[in-house]
Design an enzyme around this catalytic site. Structure first.
Site, PDB file in Angstrom:
ATOM      1  N   SER A   1       7.631   1.099   7.135  1.00 43.73           N
ATOM      2  CA  SER A   1       8.284   1.316   5.945  1.00 43.73           C
ATOM      3  C   SER A   1       9.661   0.844   5.914  1.00 43.73           C
ATOM      4  O   SER A   1      10.643   1.402   5.256  1.00 43.73           O
ATOM      5  CB  SER A   1       8.167   2.626   5.261  1.00 43.73           C
ATOM      6  OG  SER A   1       6.787   2.849   5.228  1.00 43.73           O
TER       7      SER A   1
ATOM      8  N   GLY B   1       8.412  -6.563   3.736  1.00 44.29           N
ATOM      9  CA  GLY B   1       8.096  -7.278   2.529  1.00 44.29           C
ATOM     10  C   GLY B   1       9.163  -7.755   1.883  1.00 44.29           C
ATOM     11  O   GLY B   1       9.290  -8.855   1.356  1.00 44.29           O
TER      12      GLY B   1
ATOM     13  N   TYR C   1      -3.024   6.853  -2.518  1.00 35.39           N
ATOM     14  CA  TYR C   1      -2.023   7.583  -1.692  1.00 35.39           C
ATOM     15  C   TYR C   1      -2.097   7.057  -0.031  1.00 35.39           C
ATOM     16  O   TYR C   1      -1.292   7.247   0.469  1.00 35.39           O
ATOM     17  CB  TYR C   1      -2.542   8.852  -1.626  1.00 35.39           C
ATOM     18  CG  TYR C   1      -2.972   9.735  -3.148  1.00 35.39           C
ATOM     19  CD1 TYR C   1      -1.482  10.125  -3.419  1.00 35.39           C
ATOM     20  CD2 TYR C   1      -3.852  10.092  -3.756  1.00 35.39           C
ATOM     21  CE1 TYR C   1      -1.307  10.698  -4.779  1.00 35.39           C
ATOM     22  CE2 TYR C   1      -3.458  10.662  -5.005  1.00 35.39           C
ATOM     23  CZ  TYR C   1      -2.452  10.991  -5.272  1.00 35.39           C
ATOM     24  OH  TYR C   1      -2.182  11.863  -6.564  1.00 35.39           O
TER      25      TYR C   1
ATOM     26  N   ILE D   1      -2.164  -0.790  18.316  1.00 37.32           N
ATOM     27  CA  ILE D   1      -3.411  -1.362  18.833  1.00 37.32           C
ATOM     28  C   ILE D   1      -3.960  -2.317  17.963  1.00 37.32           C
ATOM     29  O   ILE D   1      -4.294  -3.593  18.293  1.00 37.32           O
ATOM     30  CB  ILE D   1      -4.417  -0.450  19.310  1.00 37.32           C
ATOM     31  CG1 ILE D   1      -3.851   0.298  20.499  1.00 37.32           C
ATOM     32  CG2 ILE D   1      -5.757  -1.124  19.711  1.00 37.32           C
ATOM     33  CD1 ILE D   1      -4.851   1.764  20.822  1.00 37.32           C
ATOM     34  N   GLU D   2      -4.225  -2.161  16.527  1.00 33.84           N
ATOM     35  CA  GLU D   2      -4.644  -2.872  15.843  1.00 33.84           C
ATOM     36  C   GLU D   2      -3.951  -4.376  15.442  1.00 33.84           C
ATOM     37  O   GLU D   2      -4.661  -5.306  15.009  1.00 33.84           O
ATOM     38  CB  GLU D   2      -5.071  -2.347  14.183  1.00 33.84           C
ATOM     39  CG  GLU D   2      -3.760  -1.728  13.517  1.00 33.84           C
ATOM     40  CD  GLU D   2      -3.502  -0.182  14.015  1.00 33.84           C
ATOM     41  OE1 GLU D   2      -3.105   0.236  12.937  1.00 33.84           O
ATOM     42  OE2 GLU D   2      -3.841   0.304  15.189  1.00 33.84           O
TER      43      GLU D   2
ATOM     44  N   LYS E   1      25.941  -5.451  22.026  1.00 40.92           N
ATOM     45  CA  LYS E   1      25.171  -4.611  23.058  1.00 40.92           C
ATOM     46  C   LYS E   1      23.565  -5.231  22.703  1.00 40.92           C
ATOM     47  O   LYS E   1      22.909  -5.431  23.566  1.00 40.92           O
ATOM     48  CB  LYS E   1      25.291  -3.147  22.786  1.00 40.92           C
ATOM     49  CG  LYS E   1      24.478  -2.346  24.105  1.00 40.92           C
ATOM     50  CD  LYS E   1      25.101  -0.919  23.780  1.00 40.92           C
ATOM     51  CE  LYS E   1      24.195  -0.007  24.863  1.00 40.92           C
ATOM     52  NZ  LYS E   1      24.420   1.404  24.498  1.00 40.92           N
TER      53      LYS E   1
ATOM     54  N   CYS F   1      -4.450  -0.848 -19.363  1.00 34.98           N
ATOM     55  CA  CYS F   1      -5.883  -0.820 -18.528  1.00 34.98           C
ATOM     56  C   CYS F   1      -6.229   0.606 -19.123  1.00 34.98           C
ATOM     57  O   CYS F   1      -6.754   0.967 -20.121  1.00 34.98           O
ATOM     58  CB  CYS F   1      -5.674  -1.108 -17.106  1.00 34.98           C
ATOM     59  SG  CYS F   1      -7.294  -1.218 -16.448  1.00 34.98           S
ATOM     60  N   PHE F   2      -6.340   1.596 -18.091  1.00 40.04           N
ATOM     61  CA  PHE F   2      -7.040   2.854 -18.362  1.00 40.04           C
ATOM     62  C   PHE F   2      -6.059   3.459 -19.643  1.00 40.04           C
ATOM     63  O   PHE F   2      -6.643   4.317 -20.386  1.00 40.04           O
ATOM     64  CB  PHE F   2      -6.525   3.735 -17.282  1.00 40.04           C
ATOM     65  CG  PHE F   2      -7.671   5.300 -17.149  1.00 40.04           C
ATOM     66  CD1 PHE F   2      -8.912   5.148 -16.890  1.00 40.04           C
ATOM     67  CD2 PHE F   2      -7.014   6.330 -17.529  1.00 40.04           C
ATOM     68  CE1 PHE F   2      -9.761   6.311 -17.031  1.00 40.04           C
ATOM     69  CE2 PHE F   2      -7.724   7.552 -17.520  1.00 40.04           C
ATOM     70  CZ  PHE F   2      -8.908   7.452 -17.387  1.00 40.04           C
TER      71      PHE F   2
ATOM     72  N   HIS G   1      -3.219  -6.049 -16.868  1.00 41.41           N
ATOM     73  CA  HIS G   1      -2.084  -5.547 -16.080  1.00 41.41           C
ATOM     74  C   HIS G   1      -0.824  -6.448 -16.230  1.00 41.41           C
ATOM     75  O   HIS G   1      -0.796  -7.242 -15.186  1.00 41.41           O
ATOM     76  CB  HIS G   1      -2.259  -5.150 -14.589  1.00 41.41           C
ATOM     77  CG  HIS G   1      -3.399  -4.093 -14.313  1.00 41.41           C
ATOM     78  ND1 HIS G   1      -2.776  -2.717 -13.996  1.00 41.41           N
ATOM     79  CD2 HIS G   1      -4.729  -4.001 -14.453  1.00 41.41           C
ATOM     80  CE1 HIS G   1      -3.954  -2.156 -14.009  1.00 41.41           C
ATOM     81  NE2 HIS G   1      -4.942  -2.521 -14.021  1.00 41.41           N
TER      82      HIS G   1
ATOM     83  N   GLU H   1       2.223  -5.858 -15.915  1.00 43.98           N
ATOM     84  CA  GLU H   1       3.220  -5.672 -14.711  1.00 43.98           C
ATOM     85  C   GLU H   1       3.084  -6.642 -13.657  1.00 43.98           C
ATOM     86  O   GLU H   1       4.030  -6.990 -12.832  1.00 43.98           O
ATOM     87  CB  GLU H   1       3.028  -4.347 -14.478  1.00 43.98           C
ATOM     88  CG  GLU H   1       2.085  -3.843 -13.452  1.00 43.98           C
ATOM     89  CD  GLU H   1       0.784  -3.278 -14.242  1.00 43.98           C
ATOM     90  OE1 GLU H   1      -0.039  -2.683 -13.718  1.00 43.98           O
ATOM     91  OE2 GLU H   1       0.887  -3.610 -15.369  1.00 43.98           O
TER      92      GLU H   1
END
Length: 541
Positions: free
Chosen positions: A14, A18, A54, A147-148, A222, A379-380, A513, A515
């Protein structure tokens, strides 16, 4: 021939790879180059479509129907370039393709291994579907040491060797933390992160160092010395008050100049005046509006990343600051709606899945309709507004959605087939969740003289969808008699796309959507109009 810039991250997640990729793309664009941005995610999911918000934040959808990482939204908003399915790949997608080839016998009986088969598939993906771009920016998800991510790092290491320095560059984003007890910034995490990268055979050409304060020149020297890069290639990436100031900050630090220097390019200086104008508007608005966003994922705002940015774009266009009040929709199922919404200048109910919080969204739509507060249902949010109108205007008290189970009045239900262009698309109610939604750009025909036709300035639009359930056309006539107009329909007239209330200050619900198509320099007209209505409302409150 395209030049490739590979952007990796270290120390912690994070950090903003991007945004860094999007900002560099915008700077190279401003220098006159054609750019393309891609995201390589190391998780095993085929795409983020079935992942909880989430877990992964919002799912960004492209015109051609790819469910992708939210970083592609940054790419589009900063560069104005529409991403495609080929601009997003995951480990799951790579392995699926490799296994499918093995099953077909494409490998002629060879033992399938990570090297060369998986890494070759990754390299093919990176180089595929290009169209004379000057720069291809490839962001590698995750953190160095995971690892992935190793197959992706190995693939770009190989590709860097194959392309050579004149066509490949490695940028590494790290953290330089401030330790209050010591009273100083620490460079050791960056040194260790670079060593991790070097251990897999990659020597970064440029270090982008995130920090919440100025990094002293001696600390940068440095870092350069221990990490084997030029001092000028240690670029500090300081925190800024708005993400749209990032390109300006990076240019001031010489980020794009170092990139051009690496490739031996003598490019014109970028014209960043439009970026400066936007930042000035954000920092010195003429007013402000308060928008209540009634959602179910409000504890993780990355779930609504594109929505928040689109609202800010609407604020920039109206030269006002947009204050967002994120409210969990479940509150309105236990408490009075009025105490939370009294005095707001606009109400927005975004997309979502599942029954949890649905009654709270229905109550929010009723509050906005009865109190004449600008309402935007997405939408919803459109579906809940239609259910509310069916219950309280038409008088069908048990109106509901089949998404929540069996209902005698299915105002919202699962459509099993529809027409897209000349193709009949189908889905099964019991099918896999992944990839079974109406995804990507679909056409809608707007009703002449309607509010939305005036907002768009046209009678046909293409907007991005991501949903399984549709408003039932069988309720259209009764709803329109009560004032809820179906002002946007699919070309075949079967699927409702937009509803509105003409005698309301601003009440619009959309099945798509919008947005996802709002960009910094091309704000979506619906968001511009919605915030404009909120400005008018603020003068009445």
């Amino acid at each position: 021939m395209s030049r490739f810039i590979f952007i990796t991250g270290g120390v912690v997640s994070s950090l903003g790879k991007g945004l860094s990729s999007a900002a560099l793309g915008a700077l190279l664009q401003a220098r006159g180059f054609k750019v393309r941005l891609r995201k390589l995610d190391p998780y095993l999911n085929v795409d983020p479509g079935t992942m909880s918000p989430y877990q992964h934040g919002e799912v960004y959808v492209t015109d051609d129907g790819a469910e992708t990482d939210l970083d592609l939204g940054h790419y589009e908003r900063f560069t104005g370039i529409s991403c495609r399915q080929t601009d997003s790949v995951t480990t799951g997608k790579i392995y699926s393709n490799v296994i499918a080839k093995e099953r077909r016998g494409d490998y002629l009986g060879a033992t399938i291994q990570v090297i060369p088969h998986v890494t070759d598939a990754i390299k093919e993906w990176i180089k595929a579907d290009l169209h004379d771009e000057d720069f291809v920016l490839c962001e590698i998800g995750g953190t160095v040491g995971d690892i992935e991510s190793l197959p992706f790092l190995e693939a770009i290491r190989q590709l860097g060797n194959e392309l050579g320095k004149e066509r490949a560059m490695f940028v590494h984003l790290t953290l330089v933390p401030y330790i209050p007890a010591a009273g100083e910034l620490k460079t050791k995490p960056t040194q260790h992160s670079v060593k991790e990268l070097q251990a897999v055979g990659i020597q970064p050409d440029l270090l982008l160092c995130r920090s919440d304060r100025e990094i002293p020149a001696d600390s940068r020297r440095k870092i350069a010395q221990f990490c084997n890069v030029r001092p000028s290639a240690v670029i500090q990436a300081l925190d800024v008050d708005t993400i749209y100031a990032v390109p300006l900050a990076y240019h001031a630090e010489g980020y794009d100049r170092e990139v051009c220097r690496h490739f031996g390019i003598d490019a014109k200086e970028p014209d960043l005046s439009k970026w400066q104008e936007v930042v000035d508007r954000i920092r010195s608005p003429e007013g402000e509006v308060n928008i209540a966003v009634i959602g179910k994922y409000t504890s993780l705002l990355d779930a609504y990343k594109s929505l928040a940015e689109a609202l800010r774009h609407g604020g920039i266009a109206n030269n006002v600051r947009v204050n967002l009040n994120w409210i969990d929709s479940e509150i309105f199922e236990q408490e009075d709606t009025v105490q939370h919404l009294e005095g707001v200048h606009g109400i927005l109910v975004p997309g979502g899945f599942g029954e949890r919080g649905s009654e709270g969204k229905i109550n929010s739509a009723r509050f906005a309709r009865e109190r004449k507060v600008p309402y935007f249902g997405i939408c919803f949010g459109m579906q809940m507004a239609v259910i509310e109108a069916t219950r309280n205007l038409v008088g069908v008290k048990n109106a509901g959605s089949t998404e929540f189970g069996s209902t005698p009045e299915p105002v919202v239900g699962l459509m099993t087939e529809w027409v897209r262009g000349n193709v009949l698309e189908k889905r099964m109610a019991g099918g896999d969740l992944g990839g079974t939604m109406r995804l990507g750009a679909y056409e809608a025909i707007l009703k002449p003289g309607s509010a939305v036709a005036g907002i768009y300035g046209k009678n046909a639009i293409f907007e991005r969808h991501r949903h399984r359930y549709e408003v039932n056309i069988n309720y259209k006539e009764r709803l329109e008699k009560q004032g809820l107009v179906f002002s946007g329909m699919s070309p075949d007239g079967i699927l409702p796309e937009i509803v509105e209330i003409p005698d309301h200050p601003w009440f619009i619900g959309v099945q798509f959507h919008p947005e996802l198509k709002s960009r910094l320099f091309e704000p979506h007209p619906l968001f511009v109009s919605f915030i404009g209505a909120a400005v008018t409302q603020s003068r009445l409150v």
